[in-house]
Design a protein around this motif. Structure first.
Motif, PDB file in Angstrom:
ATOM      1  N   ILE A  34       1.000  -1.313   0.010  1.00 47.23           N
ATOM      2  CA  ILE A  34       0.026  -0.033  -0.006  1.00 47.23           C
ATOM      3  C   ILE A  34       0.909   1.379   0.006  1.00 47.23           C
ATOM      4  O   ILE A  34       1.675   1.273   1.038  1.00 47.23           O
ATOM      5  N   GLY A 106       7.819   5.289   7.192  1.00 51.23           N
ATOM      6  CA  GLY A 106       8.742   6.384   7.296  1.00 51.23           C
ATOM      7  C   GLY A 106       8.057   7.487   8.405  1.00 51.23           C
ATOM      8  O   GLY A 106       7.492   7.205   9.191  1.00 51.23           O
ATOM      9  N   PRO A 261       3.663   9.084  10.223  1.00 49.40           N
ATOM     10  CA  PRO A 261       2.429   9.575   9.684  1.00 49.40           C
ATOM     11  C   PRO A 261       1.129   9.377  10.675  1.00 49.40           C
ATOM     12  O   PRO A 261       1.075   8.486  11.297  1.00 49.40           O
ATOM     13  N   PRO A 341      26.996   9.399   6.160  1.00 52.61           N
ATOM     14  CA  PRO A 341      28.131  10.142   5.577  1.00 52.61           C
ATOM     15  C   PRO A 341      28.031  11.671   5.849  1.00 52.61           C
ATOM     16  O   PRO A 341      26.921  12.273   5.244  1.00 52.61           O
TER      17      PRO A 341
HETATM   18  P1  FAD Z   1      10.953   5.913   3.592  1.00 55.27           P
HETATM   19  O1  FAD Z   1      11.681   5.684   2.644  1.00 55.27           O
HETATM   20  O2  FAD Z   1      10.806   7.602   3.765  1.00 55.27           O
HETATM   21  O3  FAD Z   1       9.330   5.445   2.958  1.00 55.27           O
HETATM   22  C1  FAD Z   1       8.194   5.505   3.600  1.00 55.27           C
HETATM   23  C2  FAD Z   1       7.253   5.616   2.503  1.00 55.27           C
HETATM   24  O4  FAD Z   1       5.892   5.198   3.176  1.00 55.27           O
HETATM   25  C3  FAD Z   1       7.063   6.622   1.578  1.00 55.27           C
HETATM   26  O5  FAD Z   1       7.053   5.963   0.206  1.00 55.27           O
HETATM   27  C4  FAD Z   1       5.613   6.995   1.759  1.00 55.27           C
HETATM   28  O6  FAD Z   1       5.020   7.673   0.703  1.00 55.27           O
HETATM   29  C5  FAD Z   1       4.976   5.852   2.314  1.00 55.27           C
HETATM   30  N1  FAD Z   1       3.805   6.233   3.264  1.00 55.27           N
HETATM   31  C6  FAD Z   1       3.729   7.370   4.277  1.00 55.27           C
HETATM   32  N2  FAD Z   1       2.417   7.329   4.825  1.00 55.27           N
HETATM   33  C7  FAD Z   1       1.820   6.463   4.280  1.00 55.27           C
HETATM   34  C8  FAD Z   1       0.435   5.755   4.384  1.00 55.27           C
HETATM   35  N3  FAD Z   1      -0.379   6.257   5.226  1.00 55.27           N
HETATM   36  N4  FAD Z   1      -0.060   4.865   3.614  1.00 55.27           N
HETATM   37  C9  FAD Z   1       0.936   4.244   2.765  1.00 55.27           C
HETATM   38  N5  FAD Z   1       2.057   4.698   2.681  1.00 55.27           N
HETATM   39  C10 FAD Z   1       2.668   5.642   3.267  1.00 55.27           C
HETATM   40  N6  FAD Z   1      20.018   7.963   4.972  1.00 55.27           N
HETATM   41  C11 FAD Z   1      21.289   7.480   5.093  1.00 55.27           C
HETATM   42  O7  FAD Z   1      21.459   6.190   5.055  1.00 55.27           O
HETATM   43  N7  FAD Z   1      22.473   8.244   4.487  1.00 55.27           N
HETATM   44  C12 FAD Z   1      22.307   9.502   4.144  1.00 55.27           C
HETATM   45  O8  FAD Z   1      23.136  10.319   3.850  1.00 55.27           O
HETATM   46  C13 FAD Z   1      20.855   9.996   4.191  1.00 55.27           C
HETATM   47  N8  FAD Z   1      20.707  11.503   3.977  1.00 55.27           N
HETATM   48  C14 FAD Z   1      19.543  11.752   4.090  1.00 55.27           C
HETATM   49  C15 FAD Z   1      19.049  13.179   3.596  1.00 55.27           C
HETATM   50  C16 FAD Z   1      17.883  13.592   3.375  1.00 55.27           C
HETATM   51  C17 FAD Z   1      17.799  15.196   2.961  1.00 55.27           C
HETATM   52  C18 FAD Z   1      16.979  12.889   3.594  1.00 55.27           C
HETATM   53  C19 FAD Z   1      15.473  13.526   3.637  1.00 55.27           C
HETATM   54  C20 FAD Z   1      16.975  11.615   4.169  1.00 55.27           C
HETATM   55  C21 FAD Z   1      18.249  10.983   4.284  1.00 55.27           C
HETATM   56  N9  FAD Z   1      18.544   9.772   4.713  1.00 55.27           N
HETATM   57  C22 FAD Z   1      19.848   9.394   4.749  1.00 55.27           C
HETATM   58  C23 FAD Z   1      17.467   8.924   5.533  1.00 55.27           C
HETATM   59  C24 FAD Z   1      16.735   7.811   4.587  1.00 55.27           C
HETATM   60  O9  FAD Z   1      16.254   8.573   3.241  1.00 55.27           O
HETATM   61  C25 FAD Z   1      15.547   7.358   5.509  1.00 55.27           C
HETATM   62  O10 FAD Z   1      15.941   6.932   6.752  1.00 55.27           O
HETATM   63  C26 FAD Z   1      14.971   6.101   4.780  1.00 55.27           C
HETATM   64  O11 FAD Z   1      14.715   6.254   3.476  1.00 55.27           O
HETATM   65  C27 FAD Z   1      13.977   5.513   5.468  1.00 55.27           C
HETATM   66  O12 FAD Z   1      13.319   4.469   4.735  1.00 55.27           O
HETATM   67  P2  FAD Z   1      11.971   4.002   5.422  1.00 55.27           P
HETATM   68  O13 FAD Z   1      11.371   2.945   4.414  1.00 55.27           O
HETATM   69  O14 FAD Z   1      11.565   3.936   6.749  1.00 55.27           O
HETATM   70  O15 FAD Z   1      10.982   5.405   4.912  1.00 55.27           O
END
Ligand code: FAD
Length: 412
Positions: A34, A106, A261, A341
């Motif tokens: 989803i 996320g 969220p 990094p």
């Molecule tokens: P995300 O990849 O954010 O995915 C969450 C997903 O859930 C999204 O696609 C969203 O659309 C979806 N979602 C949200 N709400 C709902 C809902 N109600 N229903 C269904 N889907 C939903 N990490 C590193 O390791 N090194 C780095 O150098 C680094 N630099 C970064 C720099 C920036 C500017 C940013 C913003 C992030 C950085 N990160 C870095 C962090 C990294 O991007 C995140 O920690 C990682 O993407 C987390 O993965 P995740 O799957 O938890 O969440």
């Protein structure tokens, strides 16, 4: 009504990897994701996009290209969770049933908690933010438009993803101002809600030296509460004294407060702060054994990064498979590995790697608190490839084995 062996909520870093690992195992039609977004972003590249060193489209792939063909993509948002009945409800009214659930939603960006935002982004070109696809493209132009005055970088009063990113863009901007001859007329200011420059002592010491050498003013416990684009003023509150201070800005890079969220907040899956409660070593939910959590939306007490997610994918693969087979969850478990990094210029990085106790857990047998060009190459060129080809496909479970090999078996 829909019914799946496994449902993943969120198709970001962790969700995408989970969907790949388990569609391979369970076969077509048994896994659903989803996810409302059309585009999957490699967010770690945004530091370099904001800095003008990469383009936004280099960080993007269409969602249907990154999700596995064997899973069903439900292009919708989850709005409610009923884990007692193994059901997720979506915005468009679907009831999705599961045997096993993975929460990978996320963090939510809460710009609206700062008065004047997000609207002010539309009217003021000197306001930017690397954390959002809409505003990361404003950062480089904002940098170039500076002629004199205060160039301000913020860190909010909440947990955030990639706690180094708020200052990485500051180092890139400071270097740009210096090399373009504008540094003498500008003050580079880091206003952070924290009381330290970085949470891990070893790297905090290295960064403190850098901010001193580069004449960057650091104000601790300063939290951005309002932006006034008409007057080019930013209002900060001192978190201890509650005193308010107004700063003029020529450029303001905002990092918003973050939370999980909203859809999670009233569910039985989360703690009082809204984070999915999992056993930190196994990723299994504390109350519902058929629910697992991965990534930024969990209450795992480690710095929230894609690097942490990579290590967690290996743990999820093993433990969720064990749960599906009715086996006990056993063996080596998650140690809290995470990595940041720290980009300190357009060709150097301090490669911080540590665990949830703030202890360095470095892959290479060299001092990684030093600024290095090789590490910049990893960050800018190698990690993005590893992300697209390995991490989100569930083939990269972190550097643990390499670390052991590099340290001749003498590392944890
Ligand atoms: P995300 O990849 O954010 O995915 C969450 C997903 O859930 C999204 O696609 C969203 O659309 C979806 N979602 C949200 N709400 C709902 C809902 N109600 N229903 C269904 N889907 C939903 N990490 C590193 O390791 N090194 C780095 O150098 C680094 N630099 C970064 C720099 C920036 C500017 C940013 C913003 C992030 C950085 N990160 C870095 C962090 C990294 O991007 C995140 O920690 C990682 O993407 C987390 O993965 P995740 O799957 O938890 O969440």
């Amino acid at each position: 009504k829909m019914n799946y062996k496994m449902v993943v909520v969120g198709g970001g870093t962790g969700g995408c990897a989970a969907a790949h690992m388990f569609s391979r195992k369970l076969g077509k039609g048994n896994v659903a994701v989803i996810e409302p977004a059309d585009t999957h972003y490699y967010q770690p590249l945004w530091t370099l996009v904001g800095g003008g060193l990469r383009k936004l489209d280099q960080s993007a792939q269409p969602m249907n290209k990154v999700l596995p063909g064997a899973c069903d993509w439900i292009k919708d948002s989850a709005v409610q969770f009923d884990p007692d009945n193994n059901t997720v409800f979506t915005k468009h009214g679907y009831e999705v049933k599961y045997d096993f659930l993975v929460c990978a939603m996320g963090l939510q960006l809460n710009y609206h908690l700062i008065k004047g935002l997000p609207e002010a982004f539309d009217v003021d070109p000197s306001l930017c933010s690397n954390y959002w696809d809409k505003t990361v493209i404003k950062t480089r132009p904002a940098m170039e438009a500076v002629t004199e005055g205060n160039v301000i970088f913020t860190f909010p009063n909440s947990p955030i993803k990639c706690a180094g990113a708020p200052q990485k863009i500051m180092y890139l901007t400071e270097e740009y101002l210096r090399q373009s001859g504008k540094r003498d007329k500008t003050n580079v200011i880091y206003n952070t809600s924290l009381g330290v420059v970085f949470g891990v002592k070893k790297y905090a010491e290295a960064l403190t030296k850098i901010v001193q050498e580069r004449n960057i003013q650091v104000n601790f416990r300063h939290n951005l509460i309002e932006v006034r684009p008409d007057k080019k003023e930013a209002v900060f509150e001192h978190l201890d004294t509650k005193e308010q201070k107004v700063f003029d800005y020529a450029m303001l890079h905002v990092v918003p407060p973050m939370s999980t969220p909203e859809a999670l907040w009233n569910s039985p899956l989360v703690n009082e702060s809204g984070y999915v409660t999992v056993k930190r070593e196994t990723l299994q939910h504390t109350k519902y054994p058929n629910v697992f959590g991965i990534g930024d939306n969990t209450d795992i007490p480690t710095a929230k990064t894609a690097a942490a997610v990579a290590s967690q994918t290996g743990i999820l693969k093993k433990n969720l498979a064990a749960a599906m087979n009715g086996h006990e969850i056993a063996g080596k478990q998650y140690d809290g590995y995470t990595s940041c990094p720290l980009v300190t210029s357009k060709n150097t990085v301090i490669m911080a790697e540590f665990d949830w106790d703030g202890q360095p857990l470095e892959t290479f047998p060299i001092n990684q608190a030093k600024e290095r060009r090789t590490m910049f190459h990893f960050k800018a060129d190698i990690f993005p490839q590893m992300y697209w080809h390995m991490l989100i496909k569930g083939y990269w479970h972190g550097p643990g084995l390499f670390r052991k090999a590099m340290h001749l078996g003498m590392s944890r």
